[in-house]
Motif scaffolding. Structure first.
Motif, PDB file in Angstrom:
ATOM      1  N   VAL A 222     -87.821 -79.346 -11.765  1.00 14.99           N
ATOM      2  CA  VAL A 222     -87.911 -77.884 -11.719  1.00 14.99           C
ATOM      3  C   VAL A 222     -87.196 -77.310 -12.940  1.00 14.99           C
ATOM      4  O   VAL A 222     -85.983 -77.482 -13.103  1.00 14.99           O
ATOM      5  CB  VAL A 222     -87.280 -77.340 -10.426  1.00 14.99           C
ATOM      6  CG1 VAL A 222     -87.398 -75.827 -10.372  1.00 14.99           C
ATOM      7  CG2 VAL A 222     -87.941 -77.977  -9.212  1.00 14.99           C
ATOM      8  N   SER A 223     -87.945 -76.613 -13.800  1.00 19.33           N
ATOM      9  CA  SER A 223     -87.395 -76.113 -15.058  1.00 19.33           C
ATOM     10  C   SER A 223     -87.262 -74.593 -15.024  1.00 19.33           C
ATOM     11  O   SER A 223     -87.095 -73.999 -13.960  1.00 19.33           O
ATOM     12  CB  SER A 223     -88.294 -76.566 -16.212  1.00 19.33           C
ATOM     13  OG  SER A 223     -87.755 -76.208 -17.461  1.00 19.33           O
ATOM     14  N   ASP A 224     -87.365 -73.963 -16.187  1.00 20.79           N
ATOM     15  CA  ASP A 224     -87.169 -72.518 -16.319  1.00 20.79           C
ATOM     16  C   ASP A 224     -88.003 -71.751 -15.298  1.00 20.79           C
ATOM     17  O   ASP A 224     -89.208 -71.971 -15.165  1.00 20.79           O
ATOM     18  CB  ASP A 224     -87.553 -72.062 -17.728  1.00 20.79           C
ATOM     19  CG  ASP A 224     -86.732 -72.742 -18.812  1.00 20.79           C
ATOM     20  OD1 ASP A 224     -85.749 -73.421 -18.458  1.00 20.79           O
ATOM     21  OD2 ASP A 224     -87.074 -72.600 -19.994  1.00 20.79           O
ATOM     22  N   GLY A 226     -88.299 -72.001 -12.314  1.00 26.73           N
ATOM     23  CA  GLY A 226     -88.877 -72.802 -11.244  1.00 26.73           C
ATOM     24  C   GLY A 226     -90.189 -73.478 -11.601  1.00 26.73           C
ATOM     25  O   GLY A 226     -90.817 -74.102 -10.743  1.00 26.73           O
ATOM     26  N   TYR A 227     -90.610 -73.392 -12.863  1.00 25.67           N
ATOM     27  CA  TYR A 227     -91.864 -74.020 -13.269  1.00 25.67           C
ATOM     28  C   TYR A 227     -91.649 -75.511 -13.568  1.00 25.67           C
ATOM     29  O   TYR A 227     -90.539 -75.937 -13.885  1.00 25.67           O
ATOM     30  CB  TYR A 227     -92.440 -73.310 -14.502  1.00 25.67           C
ATOM     31  CG  TYR A 227     -92.854 -71.884 -14.240  1.00 25.67           C
ATOM     32  CD1 TYR A 227     -93.689 -71.570 -13.176  1.00 25.67           C
ATOM     33  CD2 TYR A 227     -92.405 -70.844 -15.056  1.00 25.67           C
ATOM     34  CE1 TYR A 227     -94.070 -70.262 -12.923  1.00 25.67           C
ATOM     35  CE2 TYR A 227     -92.780 -69.528 -14.814  1.00 25.67           C
ATOM     36  CZ  TYR A 227     -93.615 -69.247 -13.745  1.00 25.67           C
ATOM     37  OH  TYR A 227     -93.988 -67.951 -13.494  1.00 25.67           O
ATOM     38  N   PRO A 228     -92.710 -76.315 -13.493  1.00 24.76           N
ATOM     39  CA  PRO A 228     -92.569 -77.744 -13.778  1.00 24.76           C
ATOM     40  C   PRO A 228     -92.067 -77.971 -15.209  1.00 24.76           C
ATOM     41  O   PRO A 228     -92.522 -77.309 -16.147  1.00 24.76           O
ATOM     42  CB  PRO A 228     -93.998 -78.284 -13.611  1.00 24.76           C
ATOM     43  CG  PRO A 228     -94.682 -77.290 -12.726  1.00 24.76           C
ATOM     44  CD  PRO A 228     -94.085 -75.968 -13.076  1.00 24.76           C
ATOM     45  N   TRP A 229     -91.155 -78.925 -15.357  1.00 21.72           N
ATOM     46  CA  TRP A 229     -90.506 -79.149 -16.657  1.00 21.72           C
ATOM     47  C   TRP A 229     -91.528 -79.424 -17.766  1.00 21.72           C
ATOM     48  O   TRP A 229     -91.388 -78.932 -18.893  1.00 21.72           O
ATOM     49  CB  TRP A 229     -89.508 -80.305 -16.559  1.00 21.72           C
ATOM     50  CG  TRP A 229     -90.169 -81.664 -16.540  1.00 21.72           C
ATOM     51  CD1 TRP A 229     -90.547 -82.365 -15.440  1.00 21.72           C
ATOM     52  CD2 TRP A 229     -90.530 -82.461 -17.666  1.00 21.72           C
ATOM     53  NE1 TRP A 229     -91.145 -83.553 -15.801  1.00 21.72           N
ATOM     54  CE2 TRP A 229     -91.145 -83.643 -17.171  1.00 21.72           C
ATOM     55  CE3 TRP A 229     -90.414 -82.307 -19.048  1.00 21.72           C
ATOM     56  CZ2 TRP A 229     -91.627 -84.658 -17.997  1.00 21.72           C
ATOM     57  CZ3 TRP A 229     -90.897 -83.314 -19.889  1.00 21.72           C
ATOM     58  CH2 TRP A 229     -91.488 -84.476 -19.363  1.00 21.72           C
ATOM     59  N   ASP A 230     -92.563 -80.236 -17.458  1.00 20.14           N
ATOM     60  CA  ASP A 230     -93.483 -80.641 -18.525  1.00 20.14           C
ATOM     61  C   ASP A 230     -94.431 -79.517 -18.927  1.00 20.14           C
ATOM     62  O   ASP A 230     -94.909 -79.480 -20.068  1.00 20.14           O
ATOM     63  CB  ASP A 230     -94.268 -81.902 -18.144  1.00 20.14           C
ATOM     64  CG  ASP A 230     -94.905 -81.846 -16.767  1.00 20.14           C
ATOM     65  OD1 ASP A 230     -94.708 -80.848 -16.042  1.00 20.14           O
ATOM     66  OD2 ASP A 230     -95.605 -82.811 -16.401  1.00 20.14           O
ATOM     67  N   MET A 231     -94.691 -78.567 -18.016  1.00 21.31           N
ATOM     68  CA  MET A 231     -95.537 -77.435 -18.377  1.00 21.31           C
ATOM     69  C   MET A 231     -94.773 -76.442 -19.260  1.00 21.31           C
ATOM     70  O   MET A 231     -95.379 -75.656 -19.990  1.00 21.31           O
ATOM     71  CB  MET A 231     -96.073 -76.749 -17.121  1.00 21.31           C
ATOM     72  CG  MET A 231     -96.991 -77.639 -16.302  1.00 21.31           C
ATOM     73  SD  MET A 231     -97.757 -76.810 -14.880  1.00 21.31           S
ATOM     74  CE  MET A 231     -99.062 -75.869 -15.669  1.00 21.31           C
TER      75      MET A 231
END
Length: 491
Positions: A222-224, A226-231
């Motif tokens: 979970v990245s910025d 809450g979006y997927p890290w790789d996207m």
């Protein structure tokens, strides 16, 4: 043109499909009884086949892991448990009629050049099914057997292991955390499997320690926002910025970004080397800070019931050791002269073709390790290889004439490598070219995640659904998470 495909996992499935797309005749040999490769979980360990532990979840999101003309169902979760990943592969095989080209329960014994190989490029392939060996002649071969079958367990690097009275095993043998109940566990190695196993073990074990020589950057799925890290990470804009900056500055920015979530130095995780090939785990930092997992340096020696670490004078008692020391690259069915493997490194042109063959009719897929999903990479490798087999425009010159050789596992830009392969095929998208014709699509291609559908917008293998797949990719990401929409939501 007849093509032998070895293995029916992620790479083998797309290899068969790409053969069919080019009008070739594939025959896929799979030693087990079903498709799926590493993603097909079994309770028992099968010789010569990857082995999965029950709890494995994909480290790359479904949109980034999709084959380029077959999006995941919108109701599938963003990250796939292994059973759903396998279900996707089965739907892919069914959609494109791949099973009819597969021979299950059939292992490949040997692959050798025919006497007239220099002129024909043909191969003698010997297979074994239920003890009966059969010889075949193929015009080309695609090796899709992966590199997770032969565990690397260098016990000679661990002084005193022969005196250790507890239990030890390689991560390939791990299936369930029950074995760790109430035990003091040492996990040697800090790859994705090592961290996953340590986290699982810490829920039932008395104590869990990870021993690592090199450390690792740790990312969350979970990245910025809450979006997927790789996207978030793998966009054309971000890739352009990373590759336009001097190497030292680019690495410094990445390192700064990674340390925003938590200080790796404070958690004993700071990598010794600066190249960026991280570990994906959502739980490790909180498990360290709550004392469930302890990070230690490399092993100095083992004793009867304990271990001594470098720069740590005291002994630490342990009951079980899990060696997460990776795998050897091995092709037991190939002569050593065909694909030279030394120190886990294979000499291949663009990580696909052996360079010394008179004819480019042998391709090895999936021997890459990039910061991104494997499926789009192996699919582009297969699209390129099948066009080379067919003699169509697929490169500036024949791979056998090239002197540039890559060895080992790829540790570079995922997007740059895919674009390179796409340019050989003639399917690399142009955001500038799209800007005049389709501004909305151009913006999604350049600023949005580089999903595999971008390589189906034009050129050979163009797919009519590619544009719509790109424009709706975020809908498929949000659908399985937005199961409750607050009354005052703007959506």
């Amino acid at each position: 043109m007849r093509v032998a495909v070895v293995g029916a996992g992620v790479s083998g499935l797309t290899a068969v499909k790409c053969c069919l797309d080019e009008g070739l005749e594939p025959t896929c040999f799979e030693q087990s009884r079903d498709i799926g490769g590493v993603w097909r979980y079994t309770e028992h360990i099968e010789a010569g086949r990857p082995s999965l532990y029950q709890s494995v979840i994909s480290n790359t999101s479904k949109e980034m892991s999709s084959y380029s003309d077959f999006p995941y169902p919108e109701d599938f979760p963003v990250y796939l448990p292994n059973a759903l990943f396998l279900e996707y592969l089965r739907r892919y095989a069914e959609r494109f009629g791949l099973r009819q080209h597969m021979k299950f329960g059939t292992s490949v014994v040997s692959i050798k050049k025919r006497p007239d190989f220099a002129t024909t490029g043909q191969w003698d392939v010997v297979t074994d099914a239920d003890g009966k060996q059969t010889s075949h002649i193929f015009d080309a071969v695609m090796v899709c057997s992966g590199n997770h079958s032969e565990p690397s367990l260098p016990l000679h690097c661990f002084p005193g292991i022969e005196k250790f009275q507890g239990q030890y095993f390689h991560s390939r043998q791990y299936k369930h955390p029950d074995v760790f109940q109430g035990k003091r566990v040492l996990v040697v190695g800090m790859g994705n499997s090592g961290v996953d196993i340590a986290v699982e073990a810490s829920r039932v074990a008395a104590k869990v320690t990870i021993s690592t020589n090199r450390g690792a950057w740790v990312l969350s799925r979970v990245s910025d926002h809450g979006y997927p890290w790789d996207m978030v990470f793998n966009t054309r804009l971000r890739s352009l910025i990373r590759n336009s900056l001097p190497g030292a500055l680019s690495r410094a920015l990445i390192n700064y970004s990674v340390n925003q979530r938590f200080s790796h130095e404070n958690y004993g995780l700071q990598p010794e080397k600066r190249y960026f090939l991280p570990v994906l785990n959502d739980d490790l930092p909180s498990y360290i800070v709550t004392g469930r997992i302890t990070i230690k340096p490399g092993v100095k020696e083992f004793k009867d019931n304990s271990v001594v670490f470098h720069n740590c004078p005291e002994e630490e008692p342990i009951d079980i050791i899990v060696f997460c020391t990776g795998y050897n690259i091995s092709f037991p069915f190939l002569e050593e002269t065909l694909v030279k493997v030394e120190n886990k490194h294979a000499s291949l042109y663009k990580y696909v073709f052996p360079t010394h063959l008179e004819r480019p009719t042998l391709a090895v897929l999936g021997l890459v390790k990039t910061l991104g999903a494997m499926m789009p990479v192996t699919e582009l490798q297969a699209r390129w290889a099948t066009r080379v087999f067919k003699g169509r425009r697929a490169n500036v010159s024949s791979p056998v004439c090239q002197n540039t050789v890559q060895t080992g596992l790829l540790k570079t830009e995922w997007l740059v490598y895919m674009d390179m392969l796409a340019s050989y095929i003639g399917v690399k998208p142009s955001a500038l070219g799209l800007l005049c014709k389709d501004p909305r699509l151009a913006l999604a291609v350049f600023f949005g995640p580089c999903t595999s559908y971008q390589y189906r917008l034009g050129g050979p293998g163009r797919w009519e659904g590619a544009r719509q797949a790109i424009l709706t990719q975020w809908d498929r990401v949000l659908k399985p998470t937005r199961t409750r929409v607050p009354a005052n939501s703007s959506s």
